[in-house]
Design an enzyme around this catalytic site. Structure first.
Site, PDB file in Angstrom:
ATOM      1  N   VAL A  60       0.879  -1.372   0.499  1.00 38.93           N
ATOM      2  CA  VAL A  60       0.010   0.177  -0.142  1.00 38.93           C
ATOM      3  C   VAL A  60       0.763   1.574   0.060  1.00 38.93           C
ATOM      4  CG1 VAL A  60      -0.385   0.438   2.482  1.00 38.93           C
ATOM      5  CG2 VAL A  60      -1.377   0.936   0.888  1.00 38.93           C
ATOM      6  N   CYS A  61       0.380   1.723  -0.353  1.00 38.20           N
ATOM      7  CA  CYS A  61       1.191   3.468  -1.285  1.00 38.20           C
ATOM      8  C   CYS A  61      -0.190   4.925  -0.481  1.00 38.20           C
ATOM      9  CB  CYS A  61       1.509   4.351  -1.844  1.00 38.20           C
ATOM     10  SG  CYS A  61       0.860   4.081  -3.312  1.00 38.20           S
ATOM     11  N   ARG A  62      -0.025   5.654  -0.539  1.00 38.38           N
ATOM     12  CA  ARG A  62      -0.784   7.121  -1.180  1.00 38.38           C
ATOM     13  C   ARG A  62      -2.457   6.073  -1.520  1.00 38.38           C
ATOM     14  NH1 ARG A  62      -2.635  12.435  -2.893  1.00 38.38           N
ATOM     15  NH2 ARG A  62      -4.176  13.206  -1.172  1.00 38.38           N
ATOM     16  N   GLY A  64      -2.139   4.296  -4.312  1.00 42.62           N
ATOM     17  CA  GLY A  64      -1.520   2.629  -5.464  1.00 42.62           C
ATOM     18  C   GLY A  64      -1.359   2.998  -6.807  1.00 42.62           C
ATOM     19  N   MET A  89      -4.052   4.170   0.497  1.00 44.19           N
ATOM     20  CA  MET A  89      -4.476   4.611   2.334  1.00 44.19           C
ATOM     21  C   MET A  89      -5.317   5.724   1.800  1.00 44.19           C
ATOM     22  SD  MET A  89      -2.758   2.330   4.732  1.00 44.19           S
ATOM     23  CE  MET A  89      -3.506   3.565   5.865  1.00 44.19           C
TER      24      MET A  89
END
Length: 111
Positions: A60-62, A64, A89
């Site tokens: 996961v990141c902010r 995708g 996220m």
């Protein structure tokens, strides 16, 4: 690229790798996530060998983008079975999943 939405993530036994930058992590992250910023992945690859190998690692990141690159790299390198979390996220927060902050007394947020 294997991808899953936040609503499709398992409720038990979730292995979550957060590849955002340290300031993003500190502002708000999933309580059980492992934090390795995208740029640090190659140097910290040995930490991933400590993760359970009987289930996929959700990355996961902010939103995708970075997590898609990380998951592709991890899969290509054969390190772990990696699945990108679509929406990152931001979606995690929208879905009402738990967030914690590293800043004492601050409300967790997704930067």
């Amino acid at each position: 690229m294997p991808t899953a939405s936040v609503s499709d993530l398992p409720s038990d036994g979730l292995v979550l790798l957060d590849v955002r930058e340290p300031d993003e992590w500190a502002a708000g992250h999933a309580p059980e996530a492992l934090h390795i910023p995208l740029g640090d992945l190659p140097a910290r690859i040995d930490e991933l060998s400590e993760l359970p190998d009987d289930r996929p690692v959700y990355v996961v990141c902010r939103t995708g983008g970075r997590s898609a690159r990380a998951a592709a790299w991890l899969n290509q390198a054969g390190v772990v079975e990696a699945i990108n979390v679509a929406g990152g996220m931001k979606s995690w927060h929208t879905e009402g999943r738990a967030l914690v902050s590293e800043h004492e007394g601050a409300e967790p947020e997704v930067l």
